[in-house]
Design a protein around this motif. Sequence first.
Motif: not given
Length: 240
Positions: A207-220
């Motif tokens: 959830y946090d990665a999506v809200v932050a717009g961090d693609r790499e973190a979201a995939l990880t």
Amino acid sequence: MSVADRPARPRQSRATEAREAVKSLILDRRLGVGDPLPTESELMRELGISRNSVREALKALQAVGIVEIRHGFGMFVGPMSLGGLVDELAFHGRVTPADGGHHLTHLMQIREALESGLVMQLIDRRGDCDLASAVDVLARMAEEAEVGTVSPETDRLFHDVLYAPLGNPLVGQLLGAFWDVYHQLRLDLGTPVEPPAEVVRRHRVIYDAVVAGDREAALTAIQAHFDGVRGRLARLRGGP
């Protein structure tokens, strides 16, 4: 090659012709989900096929969800359902392929790829997506973790509400099918080994990665989310 030299197409069986005739009738009349279908007698007359062929066609179409038969009320265009796919996948999940792999591993890989793409779509559209429901489910997860374990229903709900803002009804159906297969095979897979707090953390990171717009973190985060399932599959195959 001339038309005369081309091999003739094999003739469809009567059962196949009957099924295709009913499907064509639905499409030609632009019928939608829940719309009533003609009676058996009307189908016989309109399609020029026997009662046995009509009944066989309706039975086959009912099995795949195209036709819904409500006894005492009639026949209707059925809603989309992946129930047949779930049963087939669950059965083959218990069968070891000839290559020594495991169908559940392949299924998990597909789901992971699907969710990896979905979080990218969420990031692209996050300004238009209301993720408040995901926050509520995370809070429920945390409450459950404090008193015991995160229920599979709550885990499933998180994914449902996370991707709901994308407005694609097939997403929920596909993810639901994966969940239903895992549920049918839960005894084969064994119990999760992750502590409840870790389950909550992994979902919160997504959830946090999506809200932050961090693609790499979201995939990880998505990859880490499926590490638990990978471990259970490894134990199922006799690995460490």
